[in-house]
Scaffold this active site. Structure first.
Site, short mmCIF file in Angstrom:
data_model
loop_
_atom_site.label_atom_id
_atom_site.label_comp_id
_atom_site.label_asym_id
_atom_site.label_seq_id
_atom_site.Cartn_x
_atom_site.Cartn_y
_atom_site.Cartn_z
N TYR A 34 99.72 -18.38 44.49
CA TYR A 34 98.51 -18.44 45.33
C TYR A 34 98.46 -19.78 46.07
O TYR A 34 98.21 -19.83 47.28
CB TYR A 34 97.27 -18.24 44.47
CG TYR A 34 95.97 -18.17 45.26
CD1 TYR A 34 95.44 -16.94 45.63
CD2 TYR A 34 95.29 -19.33 45.63
CE1 TYR A 34 94.25 -16.86 46.36
CE2 TYR A 34 94.11 -19.26 46.35
CZ TYR A 34 93.60 -18.03 46.72
OH TYR A 34 92.44 -17.97 47.45
N LYS A 111 67.97 -9.94 34.16
CA LYS A 111 67.42 -10.83 35.19
C LYS A 111 68.19 -12.15 35.14
O LYS A 111 68.02 -12.95 34.22
CB LYS A 111 65.93 -11.06 34.96
CG LYS A 111 65.24 -11.82 36.10
CD LYS A 111 63.73 -11.90 35.87
CE LYS A 111 63.02 -12.55 37.05
NZ LYS A 111 63.42 -13.94 37.23
N CYS A 423 85.17 -51.97 26.47
CA CYS A 423 84.76 -50.90 25.54
C CYS A 423 85.69 -49.70 25.67
O CYS A 423 85.83 -49.13 26.76
CB CYS A 423 83.32 -50.48 25.83
SG CYS A 423 82.72 -49.19 24.72
#
Length: 658
Positions: A34, A111, A423
């Site tokens: 693709y 819904k 960190c």
């Protein structure tokens, strides 16, 4: 095969593959194939732009950013539904319908909790899409809707006009990935998929929307010129035949069956790809709908059943803290496992210290849990009567649990952050930012490479990049001898970017590109900046009191000082680049608006700044010029109102060359 035929063949094959992947969930083409075909189509379209068609898969990536959404009047109103909350109310609705109509049938549908839109097609081609708004007037979000792969751009049947209504949503798996990413970056989490979908669809930049991987389910036919249907279910079958993803539905004949289907949907909602906030019950026969009509607010022929949120108690076993990639400390409560809304919950977010204090959550408490939007576990309340003796209020740690650096609270918010420049929790983000194009611009050393360097223990701070060898890089995935050599060369070349880019690259809070430039221009060397107090820092344009405090805090950190020492050892320039010789735009402020053809916004801004000028984000009486490209909107109107001189792109280019 000539190029025209090749373009058509590629479009057809890619669209067919996209339909199977995004609509049928049945891919039949490998991703690499693709991608190869898409690249070839992009090449052909670049050579022959006049032949780019609206159904080309290349048009799904998002167009230029908009300044605002225009309003759209809906030809067929997008009505809202009356909510009901019990089986008895559903039965009452069915009784009213059966009294007014003969042989009623009902369509029961999940819904979708998303954002309602109308999609309009002319002669089978997607013309426009708009949000529901107030039901009669919505916002034109066509460019964002083009990025949703399950919306067909061209239909098999070329009706003069077709309008369908659907619900745009963010799939649950995409929502979880997005929130994990936002949590890592220390950004606020979306409360539920609906908020995420609504926020994505209303992005002014369609490219941002394209990255959010939204989907849609069509649930109603609004208008179809040249077609007539007798039942709602029949119209949805037709819509499905045109390439749309439609809502699942079941046609039933009485209230007992309807309530049974509502219960079944509620039990199986975890299996659906979208978040569901209820079940919709509609009269299926379209002529029956006309007979019962609508009120001023909603149709009489449909109701929305709302499921009650499931809540359960559980005991707090611990409160743990995670450190995100921006240094934000996020507390989580660890609870005894409890089954909630279809899944087992073992922890819930506590957001921040303010949230913990507001609810007074302590280790040992029994808390009531529910899922926000049926997705994210949250603490609703503490059952104080069950609190054991000896519990203590919880406070976030004063030192980062990962690196031991002090933590500080944002002066303008509730977030608490680690101040450590080294960190480990922030390392990947810090490295990626340090090497980014607008910072040190290290080509060939992107996020994937940084991750490998961290995993192999080769870098523990940005300065370590400058001590890497080509031999070390050759051991990384997809890094051969040549690419390793090029990466090392790019790292070495970045040592001379200058102080302004280094300051931006260091990731000091609120020191962006503009502040970095201003600081470098004022102090000229890093050592001079490091010796400045808060008063001296705030004397610099673009640096306020809060930013000055962040800078001073960063400079005073032992981790930051070690990092700077190591960067100096590596030969990274700590001096400002030479001042630009031209001051053609000295004292001028430009505002850029609309789509520019010759430059990107960043390129135009850089050209202005090199000539001594500034760029602004909004038009005011202090604006010198507004440069207006195609589709300029509110900023151009504001400029005309204030009688600010407006330059076309050609006039701006001529000014640059003067």
């Amino acid at each position: 095969m000539d190029w025209k035929e090749e373009m058509k063949t590629l479009r057809d094959r890619l669209n067919a593959a996209g339909y199977r992947y995004y609509v049928l969930d049945d891919p039949d083409m490998p991703d690499h194939e693709y991608d190869r075909m898409l690249r070839r189509l992009e090449e052909l379209e670049a050579e022959h732009p006049e032949e780019v068609s609206p159904d080309s898969p290349t048009q799904r990536v998002g167009g230029p950013a908009l300044e605002s959404f225009t309003q759209v009047e809906h030809p067929a109103p997008l009505e809202s539904l009356q909510d009901v909350f019990s089986q008895e109310e559903v039965e009452e609705f069915a009784r009213r319908m059966e009294e007014a109509l003969d042989a009623v049938s009902y369509s029961v549908e999940p819904k979708v909790d998303g954002l309602s839109v109308a999609l309009e097609y002319r002669d089978g081609v997607f013309l426009r899409g708009a949000t529901r708004g107030d039901g009669r007037v919505g916002e034109d979000v066509t460019e964002n809707l083009r990025t949703i792969r399950s919306i067909p751009m061209v239909l098999p049947e070329k009706l003069p006009r077709l309008i369908v209504r659907g619900e745009v949503f963010m799939p649950k798996n995409v929502f979880h990935k997005l929130n994990r990413r936002r949590e890592e970056l220390g950004e606020p989490l979306f409360a539920n998929p609906r908020n995420a979908a609504a926020g994505s669809l209303r992005q002014l930049d369609p490219k941002i929307c394209a990255k959010r991987q939204l989907d849609i389910r069509v649930f109603n036919l609004q208008l179809a010129e040249g077609r007539a249907f007798s039942a709602h279910s029949e119209s949805l079958d037709y819509i499905e035949s045109q390439g749309f993803r439609t809502i699942p539905r079941t046609v039933l004949s009485n209230a007992a069956q309807v309530n049974g289907e509502i219960a079944r949907l509620g039990d199986s909602r975890e299996e659906l790809p979208f978040d569901m906030d209820g079940a919709v019950v509609k009269v299926n026969n379209l002529s029956d709908r006309v007979k019962v009509g609508s009120t001023a607010k909603c149709p009489r022929w449909a109701v929305a059943y709302k499921y009650p949120p499931e809540q359960k108690p559980s005991k707090v076993l611990d409160i743990v803290v995670q450190v995100g990639r921006t240094g934000v400390l996020t507390p989580k409560v660890v609870v005894e496992p409890v089954r909630l809304a279809g899944t087992t919950v073992t922890n819930a977010t506590l957001h921040n210290q303010d949230f913990i204090e507001e609810k007074d959550i302590r280790v040992g408490d029994t808390v009531v849990l529910q899922k926000a939007g049926e997705i994210i576990p949250e603490v609703v309340e503490v059952l104080r009567e069950l609190r054991p003796a000896g519990t203590a209020p919880y406070r976030l740690p004063e030192l980062c649990p990962v690196c031991g650096a002090p933590v500080v609270r944002d002066p303008d918010g509730a977030a608490v952050r680690c101040t450590g420049a080294e960190c480990p929790a922030q390392l990947h983000r810090n490295l990626t930012h340090f090497a980014s194009r607008d910072a040190m611009d290290i080509d060939g050393v992107g996020p994937a490479v940084m991750l490998q360097l961290i995993e192999k223990g080769l870098v523990k701070n940005p300065a370590d990049l400058y001590f890497l060898t080509a031999e070390q890089l050759e051991g990384l995935e997809r890094m051969g001898k040549k690419s390793a050599k090029n990466a090392v060369a790019a790292i070495r070349a970045s040592r001379d970017r200058g102080l302004e880019r280094l300051l931006f690259a260091l990731g000091i809070r609120q020191v962006g590109q503009k502040a970095g430039k201003a600081l470098a221009a004022h102090f000229r060397t890093f050592d001079a900046l490091a010796g400045a107090d808060a008063e001296e820092l705030t004397a610099v344009g673009d640096v306020g009191g809060i930013t000055a405090a962040y800078i001073r805090e960063w400079l005073d950190s032992p981790q930051s000082q070690r990092l700077i020492g190591r960067l100096k050892e590596a030969g990274v320039s700590m001096d400002a680049a030479e001042q630009p010789s031209g001051a053609q735009f000295q004292g001028m402020t430009f505002v850029l608006t609309g789509a520019l053809e010759r430059f990107t916004r960043d390129e135009a801004a850089a050209l202005i700044e090199r000539r001594g000028g500034k760029t602004g984000s909004s038009v005011s009486r202090k604006t010198t010029y507004v440069v207006a490209g195609e589709n300029a909107g509110s900023k151009l109107r504001k400029a005309n109102e204030l009688q600010i001189p407006v330059l076309t792109e050609a006039e701006f280019a001529a000014m640059l060359e003067a």
